[in-house]
Motif scaffolding. Structure first.
Motif, mmCIF file in Angstrom:
data_model
loop_
_atom_site.group_PDB
_atom_site.id
_atom_site.type_symbol
_atom_site.label_atom_id
_atom_site.label_comp_id
_atom_site.label_asym_id
_atom_site.label_seq_id
_atom_site.Cartn_x
_atom_site.Cartn_y
_atom_site.Cartn_z
ATOM 1 N N HIS A 387 0.803 -1.221 0.000
ATOM 2 C CA HIS A 387 0.000 0.000 0.000
ATOM 3 C C HIS A 387 0.839 1.276 0.000
ATOM 4 N N ARG A 407 -7.545 10.229 -6.233
ATOM 5 C CA ARG A 407 -8.632 9.535 -5.531
ATOM 6 C C ARG A 407 -8.565 8.028 -5.763
ATOM 7 N N TYR A 410 -5.574 6.600 -3.780
ATOM 8 C CA TYR A 410 -5.881 6.496 -2.350
ATOM 9 C C TYR A 410 -6.780 5.294 -2.080
ATOM 10 N N ALA A 411 -7.788 5.115 -2.920
ATOM 11 C CA ALA A 411 -8.707 3.995 -2.730
ATOM 12 C C ALA A 411 -7.984 2.665 -2.902
ATOM 13 N N LYS A 412 -7.071 2.589 -3.869
ATOM 14 C CA LYS A 412 -6.307 1.362 -4.074
ATOM 15 C C LYS A 412 -5.404 1.081 -2.879
ATOM 16 N N ALA A 414 -5.876 2.048 0.185
ATOM 17 C CA ALA A 414 -6.725 1.655 1.315
ATOM 18 C C ALA A 414 -7.100 0.183 1.243
ATOM 19 N N GLY A 415 -7.288 -0.315 0.030
ATOM 20 C CA GLY A 415 -7.640 -1.718 -0.125
ATOM 21 C C GLY A 415 -6.485 -2.674 0.085
ATOM 22 N N ARG A 423 -6.057 2.426 6.835
ATOM 23 C CA ARG A 423 -7.116 2.277 5.834
ATOM 24 C C ARG A 423 -8.145 3.395 5.947
ATOM 25 N N ARG A 424 -8.536 3.708 7.174
ATOM 26 C CA ARG A 424 -9.514 4.783 7.367
ATOM 27 C C ARG A 424 -8.952 6.129 6.918
ATOM 28 N N GLN A 427 -8.963 6.182 3.114
ATOM 29 C CA GLN A 427 -10.343 6.314 2.627
ATOM 30 C C GLN A 427 -10.833 7.752 2.823
ATOM 31 N N ALA A 430 -9.390 9.977 0.147
ATOM 32 C CA ALA A 430 -10.096 9.791 -1.119
ATOM 33 C C ALA A 430 -11.445 10.491 -1.109
ATOM 34 N N ALA A 431 -12.142 10.402 0.036
ATOM 35 C CA ALA A 431 -13.453 11.039 0.139
ATOM 36 C C ALA A 431 -13.345 12.558 0.078
#
Length: 435
Positions: A387, A407, A410-412, A414-415, A423-424, A427, A430-431
């Protein structure tokens, strides 16, 4: 025993496990069997302490129980006799006791430090030494070690098992290797030269330092779980590194590693918000940083850079010092950090160093140039599926104004992480871009 019913603390058992293992290996040898006995003692503590109360001397209790399990194993594999030994675990404590309140074991008496060097024996490959020490001394799980090395868990499990067997077959002595100079210096004599002994200790010391560094990183930023850090693990590894520094005060890399830990750990209280969420370095309240730890770290690395050969840990500590000495994020001397990374990468051109270098390039020369450097890491197998690469990419893309790509990155990221706080945070980043 304490009169109240006190649960067996997972943190306490993790901290005591390497000390108990070190005591058993020093007394009996049989590394592999000793580790099994320690695990049985830890299970016995988890069962008995909640119901019967935590003993006044937990370490002594665990050593006593593990010793009985081990001696029983060495006599016979008979299961009935091992069950009888469990019932005898609560007999009056013997010579295995905790130090009196206010006292501590000296480095020379610290079995955990000797265990570090045993696990880093020359009979083992460098990878096996580090993995075994992380397991036996650091208390990390096989999965955690595998993630630290970026290898499959099954591969790491086989590596650790082979290392245990090799240690047992080697008959390696339990203790810290000497090269003939320590005793001479202690007695005021001119040190004798023993190139073979000095080379052996230097090699094992390098692996010990790498192990300590990896354990500290896991304690400072846990690779998995709900907590961002493992304070007990970080504190224990700082203690062990101090012990090595006391024994080898003239070694610049030992001093550099200790400085790096102190300068990094000084920020721990500012790294999380009241709800436990991650606070990035740029947004931290620097009044919450531990100024005493920063002063000690700066003094250590400054002295090492002045009087000893240059090494990677000193350079990493110097980078941390530049961050810690800046009054604010805006005051950070990124040009100096970039210059330090340039030197560091000539010594250690690893993927983590290249990631840090890319961030420094972005802060000095702009994110587009840094993204070009980052693209070269996409083909590095050591970072595949990690990550951190995507998190840095997202940060650089956000700096460059490419919101959609940032975005997605960031989402990738987090996964890919197993750390709940990380992770939070990813996320949330990204939000925020999406809003």
């Amino acid at each position: 025993m304490t009169t109240e019913s006190v649960p067996a603390s997972e943190d306490l058992l993790r901290r005591l496990a390497p000390q108990v293992l070190g005591a058993l290996v020093r007394r009996y040898g049989h590394f592999d069997a000793a580790e099994d006995a320690v695990q049985e003692a830890l299970l016995a503590a988890a069962r008995q302490w909640p119901a019967e109360g935590r003993p006044d001397h937990p370490r002594g209790w665990l050593i006593r129980v593990a010793s009985r399990r081990l001696t029983d194993q060495l006599r016979s594999e008979d299961a009935r006799r091992r069950r009888e030994e469990t019932a005898a675990a609560l007999t009056p404590r013997d010579a295995f006791v905790e130090p009196p309140p206010g006292e501590s074991r000296t480095p020379a008496e610290d079995d955990t430090l000797a265990l570090l060097f045993l696990c880093c024996h020359a009979e083992l490959s460098p990878e096996a030494r580090i993995a075994l020490t992380l397991r036996a001394v650091g208390g990390l799980t096989t999965a955690e070690i595998a993630r630290a090395f970026l290898v499959p868990e099954a591969t790491m499990g086989q590596r650790i098992s082979r290392a245990k067997r090799r240690i047992k077959a080697s008959g390696a002595p339990f203790g810290i290797p000497h090269d003939g100079r320590d005793q001479d210096q202690d007695q005021g004599k001119e040190p004798d030269q023993d190139p073979h002994g000095a080379a052996e200790r230097a090699e094992r010391l390098a692996d010990v330092l790498q192990v300590l560094y990896l354990i500290f990183n896991e304690g400072y930023t846990a690779t998995s779980g709900r907590d961002l850090r493992r304070a007990d693990l970080a504190a224990e590894v700082i203690r062990l590194t101090r012990a090595v520094h006391v024994r080898l005060p003239a070694d610049g890399e030992v001093a550099g590693l200790l400085a790096l830990m102190l300068l990094t750990d000084a920020r721990r209280d500012a790294r999380t918000a009241p709800d436990g969420s991650l606070v990035p370095l740029a947004e931290q309240d620097r009044t919450r940083w531990d100024r005493a730890a920063i002063s000690e770290g700066v003094a250590l690395v400054s002295d090492a850079l002045t009087h000893t050969p240059l090494g990677p840990y000193q350079l990493r500590a110097a980078i941390a010092a530049v961050h810690d000495e800046a009054a604010s994020d805006e005051d950070t001397d990124w040009a100096e950090i970039l210059a330090l990374y340039e030197v560091l990468m000539r010594l250690v051109p690893g993927p983590v160093e290249r990631l840090g270098h890319a961030v420094a390039v972005a802060m000095v020369h702009g994110p587009r140039q840094a993204l070009v450097l980052l693209a070269a890491l996409d083909h590095d197998d050591r970072l595949a599926g990690h990550h951190r690469l995507e998190a840095v990419r997202a940060h650089l893309l956000e700096m460059a104004g490419d919101r959609a790509a940032a975005r997605a990155a960031y989402a990738k990221a987090a996964g890919l992480t197993l750390s709940v706080p990380e992770r939070r945070y990813l996320q949330l980043r990204a939000a925020r871009i999406a809003d």
